[in-house]
Design a protein around this motif. Sequence first.
Motif, PDB file in Angstrom:
ATOM      1  N   GLY A 125     -11.300   2.561   0.059  1.00 31.07           N
ATOM      2  CA  GLY A 125     -10.095   3.326  -0.236  1.00 31.07           C
ATOM      3  C   GLY A 125      -9.819   3.504  -1.718  1.00 31.07           C
ATOM      4  O   GLY A 125      -9.001   4.329  -2.106  1.00 31.07           O
ATOM      5  N   SER A 167      -8.254   1.448  -3.637  1.00 26.03           N
ATOM      6  CA  SER A 167      -6.984   0.847  -4.052  1.00 26.03           C
ATOM      7  C   SER A 167      -7.177  -0.173  -5.173  1.00 26.03           C
ATOM      8  O   SER A 167      -6.447  -0.167  -6.174  1.00 26.03           O
ATOM      9  CB  SER A 167      -6.313   0.153  -2.865  1.00 26.03           C
ATOM     10  OG  SER A 167      -6.083   1.062  -1.812  1.00 26.03           O
ATOM     11  N   LEU A 216       0.831  -1.206   0.000  1.00 25.96           N
ATOM     12  CA  LEU A 216       0.000   0.000   0.000  1.00 25.96           C
ATOM     13  C   LEU A 216       0.866   1.257   0.000  1.00 25.96           C
ATOM     14  O   LEU A 216       1.743   1.432   0.841  1.00 25.96           O
ATOM     15  CB  LEU A 216      -0.909  -0.002   1.233  1.00 25.96           C
ATOM     16  CG  LEU A 216      -1.938   1.121   1.314  1.00 25.96           C
ATOM     17  CD1 LEU A 216      -2.977   0.993   0.200  1.00 25.96           C
ATOM     18  CD2 LEU A 216      -2.637   1.100   2.681  1.00 25.96           C
ATOM     19  N   ASN A 254      -2.883   5.460  -1.291  1.00 27.12           N
ATOM     20  CA  ASN A 254      -3.803   4.316  -1.359  1.00 27.12           C
ATOM     21  C   ASN A 254      -3.711   3.510  -2.646  1.00 27.12           C
ATOM     22  O   ASN A 254      -4.474   2.569  -2.844  1.00 27.12           O
ATOM     23  CB  ASN A 254      -5.270   4.718  -1.121  1.00 27.12           C
ATOM     24  CG  ASN A 254      -5.597   4.840   0.341  1.00 27.12           C
ATOM     25  OD1 ASN A 254      -4.814   4.424   1.195  1.00 27.12           O
ATOM     26  ND2 ASN A 254      -6.728   5.430   0.651  1.00 27.12           N
ATOM     27  N   ARG A 264      -1.040   0.521   8.684  1.00 35.10           N
ATOM     28  CA  ARG A 264      -2.429   0.102   8.921  1.00 35.10           C
ATOM     29  C   ARG A 264      -2.563  -1.362   9.327  1.00 35.10           C
ATOM     30  O   ARG A 264      -3.573  -2.001   9.059  1.00 35.10           O
ATOM     31  CB  ARG A 264      -3.290   0.361   7.690  1.00 35.10           C
ATOM     32  CG  ARG A 264      -3.347   1.835   7.309  1.00 35.10           C
ATOM     33  CD  ARG A 264      -4.336   2.064   6.211  1.00 35.10           C
ATOM     34  NE  ARG A 264      -4.160   3.375   5.622  1.00 35.10           N
ATOM     35  CZ  ARG A 264      -4.739   3.793   4.515  1.00 35.10           C
ATOM     36  NH1 ARG A 264      -5.547   2.984   3.867  1.00 35.10           N
ATOM     37  NH2 ARG A 264      -4.538   4.995   4.054  1.00 35.10           N
TER      38      ARG A 264
END
Length: 200
Positions: A149, A151, A90, A94, A110
């Motif tokens: 997010g 991602s 990551l 993001n 995270r």
Amino acid sequence: MADPQTPGVPPPTSAAKTAVRDQLVTARNRRTLAEIGETARALADVLAAAPELRRAATVAAYVSIGSEPGTGPLLDRLRATGKRVLLPCLLPDNDLDWAAYDGRLVSARRGLLEPAGERLGVDAVATADVVLVPGLAVDHAGHRLGRGGGSYDRALARVPVGTFTCLLLYPEEVGVPVPVEPHDRRVSAAATAQGIVTLR
């Protein structure tokens, strides 16, 4: 002409996604460690038997966390059968970088675990024959609900059309009505402990 959004108020689709997301996360958090472990082993069996994975030389996967359907046994199985496995890293914005998995994982932001190897760049996911994706639910058309997010929407946008993209879920998370936004990317299948469902 659409009504302008009130500043500070999320659009209706975002609010609907948050509500569905909260329900699904709550249901997942009720699962026991034994259930999560059983699901992980069954998922590894289901995916290892899938023709798409058996043919694949490179598989983009991920390291599950918490109450997600577990990927540990699957990652071990993929490496044992000689597959090249890419795992995400990551980035601060993001987006997802990728690295080849050599059996070593390191702690990252995270609470995530990431591969210890050299970073290959955000476009490395495009080299995978199969892309396994996390999420919370999927509808019958392949629209997935992620964590919010963005991602994987970005990562999936780099994957060539026709690549087998598969979401790993619990059975009751397949066929859930999912609020859809223009940037959302679809997947072609969902895998559960019970088997693989083709979507779209």
